[in-house]
Scaffold this active site. Sequence first.
Site, short mmCIF file in Angstrom:
data_model
loop_
_atom_site.label_atom_id
_atom_site.label_comp_id
_atom_site.label_asym_id
_atom_site.label_seq_id
_atom_site.Cartn_x
_atom_site.Cartn_y
_atom_site.Cartn_z
N ASP A 86 52.95 33.88 34.42
CA ASP A 86 52.37 35.19 34.73
C ASP A 86 53.45 36.27 34.80
O ASP A 86 53.24 37.32 35.39
CB ASP A 86 51.60 35.13 36.06
CG ASP A 86 52.51 34.77 37.21
OD1 ASP A 86 53.66 34.38 36.96
OD2 ASP A 86 52.07 34.88 38.37
N GLU A 87 54.60 36.00 34.24
CA GLU A 87 55.66 37.01 34.26
C GLU A 87 56.48 36.90 32.99
O GLU A 87 56.44 35.87 32.31
CB GLU A 87 56.56 36.83 35.48
CG GLU A 87 57.20 35.46 35.53
CD GLU A 87 58.12 35.26 36.73
OE1 GLU A 87 58.50 36.23 37.37
OE2 GLU A 87 58.44 34.09 36.97
N ASP A 140 55.43 41.56 35.75
CA ASP A 140 54.75 40.53 36.54
C ASP A 140 53.29 40.95 36.70
O ASP A 140 53.00 42.08 37.08
CB ASP A 140 55.43 40.41 37.90
CG ASP A 140 54.93 39.21 38.67
OD1 ASP A 140 55.69 38.26 38.82
OD2 ASP A 140 53.75 39.24 39.10
#
Lengths: 370, 428
Positions: free
Chosen positions: B125-126, B36
């Site tokens: 975003d992960e 993350d």
Amino acid sequence: MKLVADRAALYHGLQRLGAVVDSSTQQPLYQHVKMEAKDNELRLSATDLEVGLTLAVRDVEIESEGTILVPYERITPLIGATPDSSISMSEEDGKVGIKTENSYFRILGEDPTDFVSVPQFPAEGVVEIDPDVLKYMVRRTAFATAAGKGRYALHGILCVLGKENAIELVAADGARLAHVQKKVSNPEGLEQEIIIPREGLEQMARLADAGSEAIRFATSERRLVAENDAARMVCQLVEGQFPNYREVIPTTSEISVQLPTKELLNAVRRAGYMTTKETHVVDFEFTDGSLTITAEAPDVGRAEVHMPVDYKGEGAGIAFNPENIEEMLAIVEREMVKMKFTDRRSPCVFKSGLDYTYVVSPVLRDEIGV
Amino acid sequence: MKFNGNGSGPGGSFPLYLHPSAFYLSSPDPCIMHVDIDAFFASVEQVRNPRLRGRPVIVGSGVIASCSYEAREYGLRAGMPLARARRLCPQAVILEGHYPTYRCFAKRVFESCRRHAPRVEAYLDEAYCDLSGTADLYGTPRRVAERLKAEIKERTGLSVSVGIGTNRMIAKMAGAAGKPDGLVMLEQGREAEFVEDLPIEKLPGVGRVRIEALRRLSIATIGDLRVLSRRSLEAMFGADGRALYERCRGRDGRAIKEREIPQSIGRETTFHRDTSETAKIEGMLYYLTERAARAMRTIGLECRSVAAHIEYTDSRRRRSSRTLPVPTRLDSELFKAACGIVKRLHTRRASLHRIGVRLCNFSPGRSGQVPLFGGGERQKRESLCRCLDGLRRKYGHSVIICGKSLDAGENLRKDRYGFILRTPCLTK
């Protein structure tokens, strides 16, 4: 109800109904077959509420009349496995007794009052068609109906009755169209367009399996009823608008070439082995005197099949989904098919004889995956 | 020796002395790594502009989309209105954001992930990386994670939090426990113990509504949820209930999938000023539909379902969807469907605050098949879409704006990538 029936004839009748017995578990009533002894004949009926079929069983002696519903999956294999040549059946308060020389079975039945039966044949608007002609027409069109999601009207086959006893059947999905035209006996000069579901039409063609007479059909209350001397079927018509098929059959084309059916089928089939789900394309490339069929998939390999053809002129090409070509070539009986097309973007026509037209829309190779 | 090539030794005979663990490649212990990016948008801004480092940075307009850890010390959180953020932390630097840049950064991060793991499921975003059975190839999961963190730091300057566990839920929760810049690995067998004391809202699948329902039953931690039987959870939450039953015991069977076909592609935004003007609403809807449809066409798909949602000025929301008769990828057809939905939904005489469109039920494109019916018109529209997509790929989305969207955007600023919207439209 009490009767004695010929085992083979009864079994044959039951098997014939298999296609229309409801296989879903939603409506247990329609997993039954109706047996009706009346007017010195035994009639079997079944329906999945889309298509219904009723037929008479030969060689039956009726002692007393009556009606009963029997679970199809129980009685059919039982009759099939019975060794005797004749079977006597009787009804005792909702149960069917089946008696042979050395056995006795009692099957629980259902009350037949709620069972939807096949309607009487309408008196008006009757059209007659030769069973062989009907089979020929259905075989040439039914495969092209759309499957799965999409336009509902394309799940059926358009039947057009026109002037001068003409009948046309048209089936199409989003990429191809099959059209066949024949003559019927249409004494009332009826002109109409109906969409018949594929299963219904196939059942209608199968009416000819038993019975020898012409098949008569008519529509009433958004249903199609068809019968011959041995059986009668009914099916719901497809509601909806069939796309304008006349518009998509090209009338002119620049390139026209005669191709040998069997060789072409073999070539397309072989080239098709080098395609994948993502690149399901075979490419036809015509040069002077020869046709080259190629297929290529980056993760499989490449195919190139050559065949001599009667073509003269500049190089020309077009690409198709091989399935669309194979399925058509597999049902065409004539030795040669005529292929007519203009360019890589416009629909291509295959013709076999004067009555069969097959239009297939090309695949644009450079746009795959865009 | 753990694995001996293809299993056949010299001479072709199968070595009988192989240790049983030699076959573990066929059924390896599951090992999932969750990566993350810490405070993603804000961190990218800090990487791009060194003067922002160490200062509270907020990215967003209207509401906080992302804020740096310095800003979080003041109690700022994503989703908080900017006005409130300014009161809480007057010295914060507020940026509107450069979303295409963020996507480039994310792409680089996920490229690194793919170098260290055979299967990666990436989101905005992960990313979830499946490391099962790779120990011989890449080293222990901890070593992989350390190398990955160092590589990402070197290539992008961003710090990531990594969690490692036996399933995706545990990996994500472990990663969250070590934020920021953390590396937490949970050994096999300790999953149930790990989740036991965490508050119930940390459990995936438990949102606001379900928290309420569970609070009424005095269930506050994930461990508390275990008192409910599988059947009661199923009765309460349907099929999700069964998943919750497993999850509260630290189990999660969802596999890591390379997502070739996304579940849905959505674009939504808040209006700069709440509006009830039809032209503005439809204009914005057209713009959003165009953006979503373009994203869909880029990955070669077409869709069969369109959903739209609106939020009134008083935060009341409505959403609805419809299924199209045939799959499509044309802007015009998708907009027609979306517009029909919004018209049906917008029944009150109140202004709209937010609007969005979502495409789902994807199928692969028609693979170049020319349609037989309605070919002429459709083909023209398809080639129009192709031309527009080509232009926009080369010169940016705003090189050509449809007349309809101009109504929405008459006083909107735009850059190369399209209108600068109040809340950017991103798909997670």
